[in-house]
Design a protein around this motif. Structure first.
Motif, PDB file in Angstrom:
ATOM      1  N   ASP A 159     -29.942  -9.919  71.457  1.00  7.99           N
ATOM      2  CA  ASP A 159     -30.629 -10.225  72.575  1.00  7.99           C
ATOM      3  C   ASP A 159     -30.031 -10.166  73.736  1.00  7.99           C
ATOM      4  O   ASP A 159     -30.245 -10.682  74.979  1.00  7.99           O
ATOM      5  CB  ASP A 159     -31.478 -11.413  72.417  1.00  7.99           C
ATOM      6  CG  ASP A 159     -30.824 -12.727  72.177  1.00  7.99           C
ATOM      7  OD1 ASP A 159     -29.485 -12.676  71.749  1.00  7.99           O
ATOM      8  OD2 ASP A 159     -31.245 -13.716  71.991  1.00  7.99           O
ATOM      9  N   ALA A 161     -28.551  -7.666  75.497  1.00  8.53           N
ATOM     10  CA  ALA A 161     -28.703  -6.756  76.467  1.00  8.53           C
ATOM     11  C   ALA A 161     -30.010  -7.354  77.435  1.00  8.53           C
ATOM     12  O   ALA A 161     -30.013  -6.979  78.389  1.00  8.53           O
ATOM     13  CB  ALA A 161     -29.338  -5.277  75.656  1.00  8.53           C
ATOM     14  N   ALA A 162     -30.922  -7.829  76.799  1.00  9.83           N
ATOM     15  CA  ALA A 162     -32.005  -8.549  77.362  1.00  9.83           C
ATOM     16  C   ALA A 162     -31.564  -9.550  78.473  1.00  9.83           C
ATOM     17  O   ALA A 162     -31.878  -9.648  79.687  1.00  9.83           O
ATOM     18  CB  ALA A 162     -33.056  -8.814  76.415  1.00  9.83           C
ATOM     19  N   ASN A 164     -28.618  -9.796  79.657  1.00 13.81           N
ATOM     20  CA  ASN A 164     -27.759  -9.155  80.921  1.00 13.81           C
ATOM     21  C   ASN A 164     -28.558  -8.532  81.604  1.00 13.81           C
ATOM     22  O   ASN A 164     -28.592  -8.440  82.971  1.00 13.81           O
ATOM     23  CB  ASN A 164     -26.865  -8.217  80.256  1.00 13.81           C
ATOM     24  CG  ASN A 164     -25.558  -8.777  79.785  1.00 13.81           C
ATOM     25  OD1 ASN A 164     -24.760  -9.178  80.732  1.00 13.81           O
ATOM     26  ND2 ASN A 164     -25.278  -8.746  78.565  1.00 13.81           N
ATOM     27  N   ALA A 165     -29.741  -7.800  81.364  1.00 13.63           N
ATOM     28  CA  ALA A 165     -30.646  -7.242  82.198  1.00 13.63           C
ATOM     29  C   ALA A 165     -31.444  -8.083  83.113  1.00 13.63           C
ATOM     30  O   ALA A 165     -31.488  -7.978  84.268  1.00 13.63           O
ATOM     31  CB  ALA A 165     -32.029  -6.652  81.412  1.00 13.63           C
ATOM     32  N   GLN A 166     -31.816  -9.364  82.751  1.00 20.46           N
ATOM     33  CA  GLN A 166     -32.317 -10.476  83.473  1.00 20.46           C
ATOM     34  C   GLN A 166     -31.468 -10.972  84.627  1.00 20.46           C
ATOM     35  O   GLN A 166     -31.635 -11.219  85.486  1.00 20.46           O
ATOM     36  CB  GLN A 166     -32.732 -11.669  82.697  1.00 20.46           C
ATOM     37  CG  GLN A 166     -34.106 -11.502  81.998  1.00 20.46           C
ATOM     38  CD  GLN A 166     -34.798 -12.886  81.503  1.00 20.46           C
ATOM     39  OE1 GLN A 166     -34.297 -13.980  81.709  1.00 20.46           O
ATOM     40  NE2 GLN A 166     -35.594 -12.753  80.430  1.00 20.46           N
ATOM     41  N   LYS A 168     -28.833  -9.304  85.961  1.00 18.76           N
ATOM     42  CA  LYS A 168     -28.611  -8.097  86.775  1.00 18.76           C
ATOM     43  C   LYS A 168     -29.833  -7.926  87.618  1.00 18.76           C
ATOM     44  O   LYS A 168     -29.625  -7.872  88.878  1.00 18.76           O
ATOM     45  CB  LYS A 168     -28.405  -6.878  85.847  1.00 18.76           C
ATOM     46  CG  LYS A 168     -27.916  -5.512  86.660  1.00 18.76           C
ATOM     47  CD  LYS A 168     -27.739  -4.218  86.082  1.00 18.76           C
ATOM     48  CE  LYS A 168     -27.626  -3.214  87.009  1.00 18.76           C
ATOM     49  NZ  LYS A 168     -26.972  -1.911  86.054  1.00 18.76           N
ATOM     50  N   ALA A 169     -30.948  -8.124  87.116  1.00 16.15           N
ATOM     51  CA  ALA A 169     -31.998  -8.113  88.118  1.00 16.15           C
ATOM     52  C   ALA A 169     -32.273  -9.039  89.129  1.00 16.15           C
ATOM     53  O   ALA A 169     -32.305  -8.863  90.336  1.00 16.15           O
ATOM     54  CB  ALA A 169     -33.394  -8.175  87.194  1.00 16.15           C
ATOM     55  N   GLN A 172     -29.542  -8.235  91.812  1.00 20.72           N
ATOM     56  CA  GLN A 172     -29.755  -7.337  92.453  1.00 20.72           C
ATOM     57  C   GLN A 172     -30.786  -7.862  93.446  1.00 20.72           C
ATOM     58  O   GLN A 172     -30.505  -7.268  94.726  1.00 20.72           O
ATOM     59  CB  GLN A 172     -30.139  -6.124  91.679  1.00 20.72           C
ATOM     60  CG  GLN A 172     -29.149  -5.425  91.104  1.00 20.72           C
ATOM     61  CD  GLN A 172     -29.795  -4.264  90.176  1.00 20.72           C
ATOM     62  OE1 GLN A 172     -30.902  -4.197  89.723  1.00 20.72           O
ATOM     63  NE2 GLN A 172     -29.126  -3.011  90.127  1.00 20.72           N
ATOM     64  N   GLY A 179     -22.400  -5.119  87.242  1.00 24.10           N
ATOM     65  CA  GLY A 179     -22.217  -4.036  86.008  1.00 24.10           C
ATOM     66  C   GLY A 179     -21.220  -4.716  85.006  1.00 24.10           C
ATOM     67  O   GLY A 179     -20.399  -5.503  85.293  1.00 24.10           O
ATOM     68  N   ASN A 180     -21.128  -3.868  83.936  1.00 24.01           N
ATOM     69  CA  ASN A 180     -20.187  -4.205  82.802  1.00 24.01           C
ATOM     70  C   ASN A 180     -18.585  -4.109  83.246  1.00 24.01           C
ATOM     71  O   ASN A 180     -17.680  -4.864  82.729  1.00 24.01           O
ATOM     72  CB  ASN A 180     -20.321  -3.799  81.345  1.00 24.01           C
ATOM     73  CG  ASN A 180     -21.568  -3.892  80.994  1.00 24.01           C
ATOM     74  OD1 ASN A 180     -21.982  -4.992  81.103  1.00 24.01           O
ATOM     75  ND2 ASN A 180     -22.272  -3.062  80.175  1.00 24.01           N
ATOM     76  N   SER A 261     -26.648 -14.690  76.132  1.00 24.88           N
ATOM     77  CA  SER A 261     -27.823 -15.145  75.440  1.00 24.88           C
ATOM     78  C   SER A 261     -27.823 -16.672  74.815  1.00 24.88           C
ATOM     79  O   SER A 261     -28.630 -17.117  74.345  1.00 24.88           O
ATOM     80  CB  SER A 261     -28.088 -14.147  74.327  1.00 24.88           C
ATOM     81  OG  SER A 261     -26.857 -13.829  73.695  1.00 24.88           O
TER      82      SER A 261
END
Length: 290
Positions: A159, A161-162, A164-166, A168-169, A172, A179-180, A261
């Protein structure tokens, strides 16, 4: 006949008591607190905050059931002022906070960057600890032992990636690009703006950290120490030395978890929250009048 009612508005997040303190160089720093009793001081990770790293994920509220929790916004984080500084300066800020609040000793825990600050405190002021806890962090091996650490799990947590996406959102939305390759881009920016002198400063800081690790004698630590890391977040590299040298060491590895995570709200496992809270409660010194 059925009656349709408007949906209840979402409850606002809790408003935790907070305050500010000013350190010697005039920087005004922010903290959040909860609970009563033996103090716990929590130090967040890089680009984090007191609320985000400790309150929104349930760690601080759980600790507040038995203890007086203080979570600091480190320099240039959260609601604190100042510019970003090294672990060495941040350790000074924590000690000043303790002095101003009249806290002689505390349970002290740090996540990621906060673990680096905790390491500096451990090396410089071990007498200020009741317990120490390295979360998303640890104490690296040095010398010949560096080649004797068992290999860690490789790859990415299921989990991560999920998580990290949160992150990042959210960043932003605040106008921050993430970014990585963040570390490489910061280094390139430093080189472009300030030249080789700034790079040398970063290398000097790395040298100071290695000197701290080399001089540190964990066998002299006489209080309990804990580490909490995700299975995919190099727990062996971070704790092999701790298990080898410390007299009283508790190691919690979170199955299937990575760096973000492991601790983010919505991803953090209950065993993390409950495990650290149990460690603190078990090692609370008796209080007068109880």
């Amino acid at each position: 006949m059925s009656v349709t009612t408007a949906a209840e508005p979402a409850a606002p997040p809790p408003r935790w008591p907070d305050g500010f303190f000013t350190v010697r160089d005039g920087t005004r720093l922010h903290y959040v607190e909860a609970g009563a009793g033996v103090p716990v001081i929590l130090i967040h990770g890089a680009r984090g905050s007191a609320i985000g790293n400790w309150f929104s994920n349930g760690i601080a509220p759980k600790l507040a059931e038995t203890n007086h929790v203080y979570a600091l916004d480190m320099r240039a984080h959260g609601l604190s002022g100042g510019a970003r500084h090294s672990h060495f300066n941040m350790a000074d800020d924590v000690l000043e906070f303790m002095d101003q609040m009249g806290i002689g000793k505390a349970h002290i825990a740090g996540y990621s960057m906060g673990g680096g600050v905790t390491l500096q405190l451990l090396a410089r002021a071990p007498e200020r600890f009741i317990t120490a806890c390295f979360q998303g962090s640890g104490i690296s091996e040095v010398g010949e032992w560096r080649d004797k650490v068992p290999p860690d799990v490789t790859g990415e947590a299921p989990d991560e990636a999920a998580a990290n996406a949160q992150v990042k959102a959210r960043r932003q939305a605040k106008g921050e690009e993430v970014g990585n390759d963040l570390g490489d881009r910061i280094r390139a920016k430093v080189q472009a703006v300030a030249g080789a002198g700034a790079v040398r400063k970063m290398e000097d800081m790395a040298g100071r950290m290695m000197a701290t690790l080399t001089k540190l004698d964990l066998s002299r630590i006489d209080f309990p120490v804990m580490a909490i890391n995700g299975e995919y977040d190099r727990p062996n590299a971070r704790t092999h030395r701790m298990a080898r040298e410390l007299k009283d060491f508790t190691n919690l590895v979170l199955p299937g978890k990575g760096h973000l995570s492991a601790m983010m709200a919505g991803f953090i496992p209950a065993e993390y929250v409950e495990g650290y809270a149990r460690f603190v409660a078990l090692n609370n010194p008796p209080q007068a009048g109880r």
